[in-house]
Design an enzyme around this catalytic site. Structure first.
Site, PDB file in Angstrom:
ATOM      1  N   LYS A 172      75.258  47.136  98.678  1.00  0.00           N
ATOM      2  CA  LYS A 172      73.905  46.990  97.970  1.00  0.00           C
ATOM      3  C   LYS A 172      73.157  48.279  98.234  1.00  0.00           C
ATOM      4  O   LYS A 172      72.796  48.495  99.589  1.00  0.00           O
ATOM      5  CB  LYS A 172      73.047  45.773  98.249  1.00  0.00           C
ATOM      6  CG  LYS A 172      71.803  45.797  97.521  1.00  0.00           C
ATOM      7  CD  LYS A 172      70.651  44.785  98.184  1.00  0.00           C
ATOM      8  CE  LYS A 172      69.743  45.589  99.210  1.00  0.00           C
ATOM      9  NZ  LYS A 172      69.213  46.651  98.585  1.00  0.00           N
ATOM     10  N   GLY A 225      69.083  50.267 108.111  1.00  0.00           N
ATOM     11  CA  GLY A 225      67.667  49.992 107.819  1.00  0.00           C
ATOM     12  C   GLY A 225      66.609  49.710 108.780  1.00  0.00           C
ATOM     13  O   GLY A 225      66.984  50.024 109.987  1.00  0.00           O
ATOM     14  N   SER A 226      65.408  49.054 108.558  1.00  0.00           N
ATOM     15  CA  SER A 226      64.385  49.117 109.399  1.00  0.00           C
ATOM     16  C   SER A 226      64.575  48.038 110.587  1.00  0.00           C
ATOM     17  O   SER A 226      65.375  46.926 110.293  1.00  0.00           O
ATOM     18  CB  SER A 226      62.972  48.846 108.947  1.00  0.00           C
ATOM     19  OG  SER A 226      63.302  47.333 108.187  1.00  0.00           O
ATOM     20  N   THR A 227      63.964  47.858 111.626  1.00  0.00           N
ATOM     21  CA  THR A 227      64.157  47.053 112.813  1.00  0.00           C
ATOM     22  C   THR A 227      63.656  45.551 112.205  1.00  0.00           C
ATOM     23  O   THR A 227      64.443  44.777 112.750  1.00  0.00           O
ATOM     24  CB  THR A 227      63.325  47.627 114.228  1.00  0.00           C
ATOM     25  OG1 THR A 227      64.283  48.563 114.470  1.00  0.00           O
ATOM     26  CG2 THR A 227      63.629  46.292 115.168  1.00  0.00           C
ATOM     27  N   GLU A 228      62.841  45.617 111.553  1.00  0.00           N
ATOM     28  CA  GLU A 228      62.183  44.247 111.157  1.00  0.00           C
ATOM     29  C   GLU A 228      63.286  43.592 110.257  1.00  0.00           C
ATOM     30  O   GLU A 228      63.718  42.660 110.168  1.00  0.00           O
ATOM     31  CB  GLU A 228      60.935  44.576 110.140  1.00  0.00           C
ATOM     32  CG  GLU A 228      60.046  43.493 110.077  1.00  0.00           C
ATOM     33  CD  GLU A 228      59.071  43.694 109.206  1.00  0.00           C
ATOM     34  OE1 GLU A 228      58.285  44.869 109.436  1.00  0.00           O
ATOM     35  OE2 GLU A 228      58.468  42.847 108.474  1.00  0.00           O
ATOM     36  N   GLY A 230      66.222  44.258 109.995  1.00  0.00           N
ATOM     37  CA  GLY A 230      67.577  43.889 110.700  1.00  0.00           C
ATOM     38  C   GLY A 230      67.121  42.389 111.593  1.00  0.00           C
ATOM     39  O   GLY A 230      68.098  41.744 111.552  1.00  0.00           O
ATOM     40  N   GLU A 247      72.318  49.127 112.294  1.00  0.00           N
ATOM     41  CA  GLU A 247      71.941  50.692 112.574  1.00  0.00           C
ATOM     42  C   GLU A 247      70.267  50.753 112.164  1.00  0.00           C
ATOM     43  O   GLU A 247      70.166  50.777 110.907  1.00  0.00           O
ATOM     44  CB  GLU A 247      72.656  51.507 111.728  1.00  0.00           C
ATOM     45  CG  GLU A 247      74.295  51.400 111.595  1.00  0.00           C
ATOM     46  CD  GLU A 247      74.634  51.776 113.247  1.00  0.00           C
ATOM     47  OE1 GLU A 247      73.950  52.263 114.104  1.00  0.00           O
ATOM     48  OE2 GLU A 247      75.807  51.496 113.277  1.00  0.00           O
ATOM     49  N   CYS A 281      66.883  58.305 110.829  1.00  0.00           N
ATOM     50  CA  CYS A 281      66.443  57.356 111.996  1.00  0.00           C
ATOM     51  C   CYS A 281      67.099  58.109 113.209  1.00  0.00           C
ATOM     52  O   CYS A 281      66.136  57.902 114.441  1.00  0.00           O
ATOM     53  CB  CYS A 281      67.638  56.334 111.894  1.00  0.00           C
ATOM     54  SG  CYS A 281      69.314  57.066 111.543  1.00  0.00           S
ATOM     55  N   GLU A 381      57.969  53.966 114.994  1.00  0.00           N
ATOM     56  CA  GLU A 381      58.697  55.077 113.983  1.00  0.00           C
ATOM     57  C   GLU A 381      57.749  55.462 112.669  1.00  0.00           C
ATOM     58  O   GLU A 381      57.530  54.365 111.874  1.00  0.00           O
ATOM     59  CB  GLU A 381      60.069  54.178 113.592  1.00  0.00           C
ATOM     60  CG  GLU A 381      60.796  55.235 112.632  1.00  0.00           C
ATOM     61  CD  GLU A 381      62.089  54.727 112.288  1.00  0.00           C
ATOM     62  OE1 GLU A 381      62.164  53.573 111.672  1.00  0.00           O
ATOM     63  OE2 GLU A 381      63.275  55.282 112.432  1.00  0.00           O
TER      64      GLU A 381
HETATM   65  P1  NAD Z   1      64.543  48.707 104.923  1.00  0.00           P
HETATM   66  O1  NAD Z   1      64.968  47.688 105.784  1.00  0.00           O
HETATM   67  O2  NAD Z   1      63.235  48.277 104.191  1.00  0.00           O
HETATM   68  O3  NAD Z   1      65.633  48.628 103.895  1.00  0.00           O
HETATM   69  C1  NAD Z   1      66.975  48.757 104.350  1.00  0.00           C
HETATM   70  C2  NAD Z   1      67.830  47.953 103.196  1.00  0.00           C
HETATM   71  O4  NAD Z   1      67.716  46.663 103.398  1.00  0.00           O
HETATM   72  C3  NAD Z   1      67.306  48.241 101.593  1.00  0.00           C
HETATM   73  O5  NAD Z   1      68.666  48.396 100.758  1.00  0.00           O
HETATM   74  C4  NAD Z   1      66.571  47.099 101.307  1.00  0.00           C
HETATM   75  O6  NAD Z   1      66.780  46.607  99.694  1.00  0.00           O
HETATM   76  C5  NAD Z   1      67.349  46.108 102.323  1.00  0.00           C
HETATM   77  N1  NAD Z   1      66.407  44.728 102.502  1.00  0.00           N
HETATM   78  C6  NAD Z   1      65.225  44.788 102.422  1.00  0.00           C
HETATM   79  N2  NAD Z   1      64.895  43.500 103.007  1.00  0.00           N
HETATM   80  C7  NAD Z   1      65.982  42.831 102.906  1.00  0.00           C
HETATM   81  C8  NAD Z   1      66.447  41.413 103.246  1.00  0.00           C
HETATM   82  N3  NAD Z   1      65.250  40.385 103.638  1.00  0.00           N
HETATM   83  N4  NAD Z   1      67.588  41.052 103.497  1.00  0.00           N
HETATM   84  C9  NAD Z   1      68.431  41.615 103.213  1.00  0.00           C
HETATM   85  N5  NAD Z   1      68.375  43.073 102.939  1.00  0.00           N
HETATM   86  C10 NAD Z   1      67.003  43.553 102.898  1.00  0.00           C
HETATM   87  O7  NAD Z   1      64.397  50.041 105.486  1.00  0.00           O
HETATM   88  P2  NAD Z   1      64.222  51.412 104.584  1.00  0.00           P
HETATM   89  O8  NAD Z   1      62.652  51.370 104.906  1.00  0.00           O
HETATM   90  O9  NAD Z   1      64.793  51.338 103.417  1.00  0.00           O
HETATM   91  O10 NAD Z   1      64.783  52.347 105.561  1.00  0.00           O
HETATM   92  C11 NAD Z   1      64.192  53.156 106.607  1.00  0.00           C
HETATM   93  C12 NAD Z   1      64.832  52.477 108.019  1.00  0.00           C
HETATM   94  O11 NAD Z   1      66.148  52.555 108.076  1.00  0.00           O
HETATM   95  C13 NAD Z   1      64.209  53.221 109.097  1.00  0.00           C
HETATM   96  O12 NAD Z   1      63.831  52.233 110.005  1.00  0.00           O
HETATM   97  C14 NAD Z   1      65.191  53.982 109.681  1.00  0.00           C
HETATM   98  O13 NAD Z   1      65.035  54.439 111.304  1.00  0.00           O
HETATM   99  C15 NAD Z   1      66.480  53.074 109.332  1.00  0.00           C
HETATM  100  N6  NAD Z   1      67.577  53.789 109.549  1.00  0.00           N
HETATM  101  C16 NAD Z   1      68.444  53.584 110.564  1.00  0.00           C
HETATM  102  C17 NAD Z   1      69.708  54.309 110.644  1.00  0.00           C
HETATM  103  C18 NAD Z   1      70.642  53.988 111.677  1.00  0.00           C
HETATM  104  O14 NAD Z   1      72.037  54.513 111.627  1.00  0.00           O
HETATM  105  N7  NAD Z   1      70.344  53.614 112.842  1.00  0.00           N
HETATM  106  C19 NAD Z   1      70.034  55.251 109.583  1.00  0.00           C
HETATM  107  C20 NAD Z   1      68.899  55.615 108.422  1.00  0.00           C
HETATM  108  C21 NAD Z   1      68.088  54.712 108.574  1.00  0.00           C
END
Ligand code: NAD
Length: 488
Positions: A172, A225-228, A230, A247, A281, A381
């Site tokens: 996704k 994605g974000s820690t929250e 995750g 990640e 990130c 962040e």
């Molecule tokens: P996000 O967590 O809002 O979204 C990331 C993905 O998760 C999107 O595809 C979103 O649709 C999906 N998502 C959102 N809510 C969900 C849920 N309840 N269940 C399942 N999937 C869900 O994060 P973002 O704002 O898109 O991305 C930015 C974040 O990603 C930053 O915190 C950044 O640090 C992190 N990031 C980490 C790495 C790494 O490798 N550590 C790399 C890039 C980005």
């Protein structure tokens, strides 16, 4: 190009008929609408993956690798188009998508294409008379959730190793930036991957993403994605005890010592935070300067930040584009306001640029803020072109400041003292440390973090372990049978 869901080798509408608008962050214009997957579409993709899995697992690993190599060639053959598509969808300057994102994407597919038939099990020495061999089996059906900051590259980081290891995938992309992943889906189909092996479903997190997390047949989920989010995924995946790879966010420390090459450090610090508008990130978002060189460093660093050319991502001269969404722009601006409320001093930036040509885009000026390590802006962040600056006197001070955050992803340090460099690298709490450089990545080197930055690793042999599970097979060659219950 296709804008529908890629399931079982075909492009299909979402069962609900839902769609998601995709906007260009430079002028907020509508680029197109893409189909929006929901839970029932994920279920359909899982059924396709289930049907494809036995054939894909049984295929000669060299042939699986060959498909990845063909995909790499197809991406290279469409490099200009993909670079432009990514720039339009995300706001990355074309010069970056062309020179970094696309070549890194190609390299990643090639690396894991080559890996497919070379990732080995092992034979541990065990009791006399027994042979024990350990195979690495694919997990089976894998879910992958990608964020919006580097969609093309992260699609490669996730698809390539999972497929090389023999898994079928349901991916996704982020709802904000699905276009390059859908273009990859077309190329996946064109180079001949069997139907159902790769399924790409744009959709919202709370619907399609949540179903990937709680689906009982998905054995592993790789999430960036974000820690929250995750944390939510950990909860949602508990039902079938899914194998997780997370990640998450970062708050990278970038430490400059008084013995560093200051020119290299200034340029490197700008790359660390301002590349991709700071939406990385691993961004070096906390600059930690030794007192003796802080004034000189800052004068040059501020000058560099002010000289960065903001503009249309499609203009090859643009060095910084807009942030990816209006909502995110507002979030970064709120941190600029918070910085002042916390007693910080904005040394440059902190606002939207005044150029009327940029007014429709989601821009924020390159921002440098002097702040205390305990301030929220130094702990949370921001994910934008926003860097905090703090000074230190001793190595120990630098280390305390660097490690005083809940994240532990990437960190950098600039020094010409060999012992200091390695000592600091050892003590910094992070999954990656760069010495006299920053944000270098390669498909052979593990990528991931500790603490609130998550667990598991992308890249290299580490990620092949993530996408496989060991199976230990015991063979009695000529061992003595145990005396218990022995009968004539
Ligand atoms: P996000 O967590 O809002 O979204 C990331 C993905 O998760 C999107 O595809 C979103 O649709 C999906 N998502 C959102 N809510 C969900 C849920 N309840 N269940 C399942 N999937 C869900 O994060 P973002 O704002 O898109 O991305 C930015 C974040 O990603 C930053 O915190 C950044 O640090 C992190 N990031 C980490 C790495 C790494 O490798 N550590 C790399 C890039 C980005």
């Amino acid at each position: 190009m296709q804008t529908r869901l890629f399931i079982n080798g075909e492009f299909v509408d979402a069962l609900s008929g839902a769609s998601i608008p995709v906007r260009n962050p430079f002028d907020n214009s509508l680029i197109c609408e893409v189909a929006g997957a929901e839970a029932a579409d994920v279920d359909r993709a899982v059924a396709a993956a289930r049907a494809a899995l036995p054939g894909w697992r049984a295929m000669d690993a060299a042939d699986r690798g060959l498909l990845l190599l063909r995909l790499a060639d197809a991406i290279e053959g469409n490099a200009d188009e993909l670079a432009e598509l990514e720039a339009r969808d995300t706001g990355h300057p074309l010069r970056d998508t062309r020179n970094l994102d696309v070549p890194r994407t190609v390299r990643c597919y090639r690396y894991f294409g080559g890996m497919a038939d070379k990732f080995e099990g092992f034979v541990p020495p065990v009791y006399p008379g027994f042979l024990n061999y350990v195979e690495r089996e694919p997990v089976g059906i894998v879910g992958q959730i990608v964020p919006w900051n580097f969609p093309l590259m992260f699609t490669a980081w996730k698809l390539a190793p999972a497929l090389a290891a023999g898994n079928c995938v349901i991916m996704k992309p982020a709802e904000l930036t699905p276009l390059s992943s859908l273009r990859i889906a077309e190329l996946v189909r064109d180079v001949g991957f069997p139907p159902g092996v790769v399924n790409i479903l744009p959709g919202y997190g709370h619907t399609a993403g949540a179903r990937l997390a709680d689906h009982p047949e998905i054995g592993k989920l790789s999430f960036t994605g974000s820690t929250e989010t995750g944390r939510n995924i950990v909860r949602m995946s508990a039902g079938n005890l899914k194998k997780l790879q997370l990640e998450l966010g970062g708050k990278g420390a970038n430490i400059v010592f008084e013995d560093a090459n200051i020119t290299a450090a200034v340029n490197g610090a700008a790359w660390a935070i301002f590349h991709n508008q700071g939406q990385a990130c691993i961004a070096g978002s906390r600059l930690i300067l030794q007192e003796a060189i802080a004034d000189e460093f800052l004068e040059r660093f501020i000058g560099l930040a002010r000289s960065i050319r903001l503009g249309d991502p499609l203009d090859p001269l643009t060095e910084m584009g807009p942030l990816t969404s209006k909502e995110h722009q507002q979030r970064v601006l709120a941190y600029c306001k918070l910085a002042v409320e916390e007693g910080g001093e904005i040394l440059t930036g902190g606002k939207v640029p005044s150029d009327p040509a940029l007014a429709a885009g989601f821009f924020v000026e390159p921002t440098i803020v002097r702040a205390k390590p305990s301030d929220r802006i130094c702990q949370e962040e921001v994910f934008g072109p926003f860097v905090s600056v703090t000074t230190f006197s001793s190595d120990q001070d630098a280390l305390v400041i660097a490690n005083d955050v809940p994240y532990g992803l990437g960190s950098g340090l600039w020094t010409n003292n060999l012992q200091r460099a390695h000592r600091m690298a050892r003590e910094i709490r992070a999954g990656m440390v760069w010495i006299n450089s920053y944000k270098v990545v390669h498909p052979g080197s593990p990528f991931g973090g500790v603490g609130k930055s998550g667990y598991g690793r992308e890249m290299g042999f580490e990620v092949m372990r993530e996408y496989t599970q060991p199976k230990s097979v015991w063979v009695n060659v000529d061992a003595q049978i145990s005396p218990f219950y022995k009968r004539p």
